[in-house]
Structures are given as structure tokens and as C-alpha cells.
Enzyme design. Structure first.
Site, PDB file in Angstrom:
ATOM      1  N   TYR A  76       0.829  -1.218   0.000  1.00  0.00           N
ATOM      2  CA  TYR A  76       0.000   0.000   0.000  1.00  0.00           C
ATOM      3  C   TYR A  76       0.860   1.264   0.000  1.00  0.00           C
ATOM      4  O   TYR A  76       1.661   1.495   0.909  1.00  0.00           O
ATOM      5  CB  TYR A  76      -0.975   0.015   1.187  1.00  0.00           C
ATOM      6  CG  TYR A  76      -2.110  -0.972   1.037  1.00  0.00           C
ATOM      7  CD1 TYR A  76      -2.424  -1.546  -0.191  1.00  0.00           C
ATOM      8  CD2 TYR A  76      -2.900  -1.332   2.127  1.00  0.00           C
ATOM      9  CE1 TYR A  76      -3.459  -2.445  -0.340  1.00  0.00           C
ATOM     10  CE2 TYR A  76      -3.947  -2.234   1.986  1.00  0.00           C
ATOM     11  CZ  TYR A  76      -4.212  -2.785   0.755  1.00  0.00           C
ATOM     12  OH  TYR A  76      -5.242  -3.685   0.613  1.00  0.00           O
ATOM     13  N   LEU A  88     -18.227  -0.267  -0.298  1.00  0.00           N
ATOM     14  CA  LEU A  88     -19.070   0.824  -0.821  1.00  0.00           C
ATOM     15  C   LEU A  88     -18.688   1.154  -2.250  1.00  0.00           C
ATOM     16  O   LEU A  88     -19.538   1.285  -3.116  1.00  0.00           O
ATOM     17  CB  LEU A  88     -18.910   2.075   0.048  1.00  0.00           C
ATOM     18  CG  LEU A  88     -19.252   1.889   1.521  1.00  0.00           C
ATOM     19  CD1 LEU A  88     -18.917   3.135   2.307  1.00  0.00           C
ATOM     20  CD2 LEU A  88     -20.726   1.556   1.673  1.00  0.00           C
ATOM     21  N   GLY A 111     -20.522   6.811 -11.992  1.00  0.00           N
ATOM     22  CA  GLY A 111     -20.621   7.865 -10.983  1.00  0.00           C
ATOM     23  C   GLY A 111     -19.746   7.414  -9.846  1.00  0.00           C
ATOM     24  O   GLY A 111     -18.977   6.467  -9.972  1.00  0.00           O
TER      25      GLY A 111
END
Ligand SMILES: NC(=O)c1ccc[n+]([C@@H]2O[C@H](COP(=O)([O-])OP(=O)(O)OC[C@H]3O[C@@H](n4cnc5c(N)ncnc54)[C@H](OP(=O)(O)O)[C@@H]3O)[C@@H](O)[C@H]2O)c1
Length: 372
Positions: A115, A275, A282
Site C-alpha cells: 500500500y 461501498l 458515478g
């Protein structure tokens, strides 16, 4: 691209700058552990002496400039280990984010060797250094098995990457170490040897996998002595949805039945990008674009209606939808705005009924059948 030395120099400079800003930003080292902490429900991890919060915080964008936290640059940082410079206010922001997550009940933090090309682990280590006591109150999960050159589950990589993660994190042990993704050239006996040495040396307590199918897990289980306690997969209403059973994302592998398999074998399912998902027209299903396909917009309307009914937000319903699954799914949220983190943690208190759960599944399956 920064060398390690340049990067650490920059980190140190950022640390000095951050320290002087700390009072203004109202974040202090003590507050990470001494703040008024809200409780969250927990899961007992099977085959392990470990209890974790049922929502986790994912650190993939920790320390990145906002411009680099977008999809393209995120992938760049993941695959090439370069994600632009460390944000100058990275430590202040990192403290605020981790503090907010911890104070709202999150005790499981997801990291990876890759990361931000190492920024996330270095920053997390800095935050723990500034927050005495935090380490003993949280579960640190990191991943190996990928480096700047690609997937690699060799003995040498697993051991050296994990030792580097430990140094960056400034800790003696990692609670859970995952193989980031299935390496097609994997030799399970090498993985077993690496896990053994890390486990016996007290460097890693428990092991698991990420992005692994049933057969890939079975392959490892033939050799690995320790139980594999976690499988972290992309899962949610806006992602390919193995809960639906028959869905296959051809770009990856066949994940059908993976949630039921993990449930039956006592592996904790962790849902990444719960999510954001991958069906992005969008920003997300929460906020679809005008040109999104009809089925996507219909799912978004249903999600908004159900959220209204529960006096909740769409994000909370998406997380509560995962939490409702009896396998005991841990959504790994990656919000960077503290207000979003707080909102997401409240999903812990939201229970959606059976009828709404299935209505959302049905709506999601409809748009997921379309090619993205
Ligand atoms: N194992 C793997 O291969 C793998 C792959 C990808 C990710 N992961 C893990 O999963 C973690 C999370 O991934 P992710 O960042 O894709 O998760 P995510 O939480 O689904 O997506 C984050 C995005 O959603 C937005 N968001 C979050 N909460 C919101 C809310 N309440 N309302 C509106 N928007 C909201 C965030 O905005 P703001 O930033 O503005 O708050 C951000 O743009 C990563 O950090 C990493 O630890 C693992």
C-alpha cells in the site's frame, strides 16, 4: 519514484511539520488511546484466540495525496509501489483518521506491504509510536505476496516482505498475515515453510488469504499447517457478488460459493471495497452518474428508499447488508473523511430485515449481469 532513503527523509520532515500542527488540529498522541471510545460488536475469529471489531478500517490510501487516491493512481501504487510523494500533512491526517476509527469502535486495521509503496505501513507505525498503548488494543493485519514486480508467494518474498512490514510498522508481531492474491506459480510447501518460520519466531500470530477461490485455498491447506483464518475478497452490493452464488467475474476467477465455503470451514470473510465496489457509474451506488445503466439507477433508488425507511444513509445500509449475512462478514471501509468513518461505524447498530436484504440482492444482481 522515491528511493527508500528519500522517502524516509520526507517522512521525518512530515513528522516534524505534523508535530507543530498537532494542537491546531486537535489531535494528540494520547487521544488515540485515551479518547472516549464507542463500542462496536465483535467477532470471535474461529481457530484463533482473536476477537475483532466487525467493521475494519482499510489503509490503502493512507498517506497519499488526494490526487493519488483515485482509482488509476491507487492501482499504480498497488502494482508499482509508487504513488507520488507523501502528503506533507500525512501524519496529522493519519492520526485523525486512525483516532476517529478507533474511537468509534474499530479495532481491526487492514494494511499491506504494497500500500502506497510502503507509505501506509510507515505511517501506521508512526501513529502507533505517538500513541503508546494503541498496539495492544488493536489487531494489525497486513499482506504479503505481491511486490513491485507482481505476484510472488515464494518463501524468500513472504519472509523478507513480512520482516520489512514489521520494521515499517515498528512492531514485534503482526496479528494476521494474508497472502494478497493467488500466485499462479505458488509452491504450497514454500508457503508452509515461510509461515512456519514466521509463526515459530513469534512474528505472525495467524494466517489467511485474500482474493483466493475455494480450490486455491484447498491447495494451500494441503501443505500449510496453521489454520487459514481469513479470506478477504471484493464483496458488496456494488461488486461482483459471490453471495449470489452463480456470479463469476471472468477477469478474476470463479468465486462462486466462496462465502458459504468460508462459513462452513470457519474462515472469517472480509469484504473489501464494500461501498466503492467495482460497478462504478458515478462515484458509487450511493451517488450514480446520469449516464449509469437503468438497472444501476434503479438499485440506487431502492437503496435510498430503504435507507430512508430506517432513518439511515445509503452507505450504512450497504454496510448493514453485509453485516446481516450470517457468515459474519467484516466490511473493510476505506473512507478518508472522518465524518464518513463515523457514519460507517454506526452501521454496526443497523439491522435490516430479510425482505429488504433480498430486495437489495435482487436489484444488485440485475445490474451486475451487465458487462461493465
Ligand atoms: N485485498 C485486496 O486486494 C484489496 C483491494 C482493495 C482494497 N482493499 C482493502 O479495502 C480497503 C477499503 O477499500 P475501498 O477504499 O475501496 O473501500 P470503500 O470504503 O468501499 O470505498 C472508499 C470510497 O468510498 C467513499 N465513502 C466511504 N464512506 C462513505 C460514506 N459514508 N458516504 C459516501 N462515500 C463514502 C470514500 O470517500 P472519502 O474518502 O471521501 O471518505 C472513498 O471514496 C482498502 O483500504 C484496503 O485495505 C483490499
Amino acid at each position: 519514484m522515491y528511493t527508500r532513503r528519500e522517502f524516509l527523509t520526507q517522512m521525518a520532515a512530515a513528522g516534524i511539520a505534523a508535530e507543530s500542527q498537532m494542537h491546531d488540529a486537535e489531535v494528540s498522541s494520547e487521544r488515540v488511546v485515551a479518547g472516549k471510545k464507542q463500542n462496536m460488536k465483535t467477532y470471535q475469529v474461529a481457530h484463533a484466540n482473536l476477537t475483532v471489531s466487525r467493521i475494519a478500517y482499510g489503509t490503502a490510501t493512507l498517506g497519499l495525496e488526494p490526487d493519488y487516491a483515485d482509482e488509476r493512481s491507487f492501482k499504480e501504487s498497488y502494482t508499482r509501489g509508487s504513488a507520488g510523494p507523501m502528503a506533507p500533512d500525512a501524519i496529522t491526517k493519519g492520526l485523525k483518521i486512525i483516532n476517529t476509527a478507533y474511537e468509534h469502535g474499530i479495532t481491526l486495521f487492514d494494511l499491506a506491504h504494497t500500500y502506497g509503496g510502503g507509505k501506509a505501513e510507515i505511517l501506521f507505525g508512526e501513529v502507533m509510536k505517538m500513541s503508546p498503548g494503541l498496539r495492544n488494543n488493536i489487531t494489525i493485519q497486513s499482506k504479503c505476496g505481491a511486490d513491485s514486480k507482481g505476484l510472488n508467494s515464494s518463501y524468500e518474498h513472504i519472509v523478507s516482505a513480512t520482516e520489512e512490514s514489521l520494521r515499517r510498522l515498528r512492531t514485534d508481531y503482526i496479528d494476521i498475515l494474508l497472502l494478497h492474491a493467488h500466485d499462479h506459480l505458488v509452491e504450497p510447501d514454500e508457503v508452509a515453510r515461510a509461515f512456519d518460520i514466521l509463526n515459530r519466531g513469534g512474528r505472525v500470530r495467524y494466517f489467511g488469504v485474500s482474493n483466493h477461490t475455494i480450490h486455491q485455498i484447498e491447495l494451500l491447506k494441503n501443505s500449510v499447517e496453521q489454520p487459514l483464518v481469513v479470506n478477504q475478497i471484493k464483496l458488496g452490493l456494488a461488486s461482483c457478488c459471490p453471495i449470489a452464488g452463480s456470479l463469476v467475474d471472468a477477469r478474476y476467477a470463479d468465486f462462486s460459493g466462496i462465502v458459504d465455503y468460508c462459513r462452513a470451514s470457519g474462515m472469517l470473510v472480509q469484504a473489501y471495497s464494500p461501498l466503492k465496489g467495482e460497478y462504478v457509474w458515478g462515484r458509487t451506488l450511493i451517488d450514480p452518474a446520469d449516464d449509469a445503466p437503468l438497472e444501476f439507477k434503479q438499485a440506487a433508488v431502492l437503496l435510498a428508499d430503504i435507507a430512508k425507511k430506517y432513518s439511515a444513509t445509503p452507505a450504512q445500509v450497504m454496510l448493514a447488508w453485509l453485516l446481516r449475512h450470517p457468515a459474519g462478514v467484516v466490511p473493510i471501509t476505506g473512507a478518508t473523511k472522518p465524518a464518513h468513518i463515523i457514519e460507517n461505524c454506526s452501521a454496526d447498530r443497523l439491522e435490516i430485515n430479510r425482505q429488504d436484504w433480498y430486495a437489495l440482492l435482487e436489484a444488485a444482481v440485475k445490474f451486475q449481469r451487465r458487462p461493465s
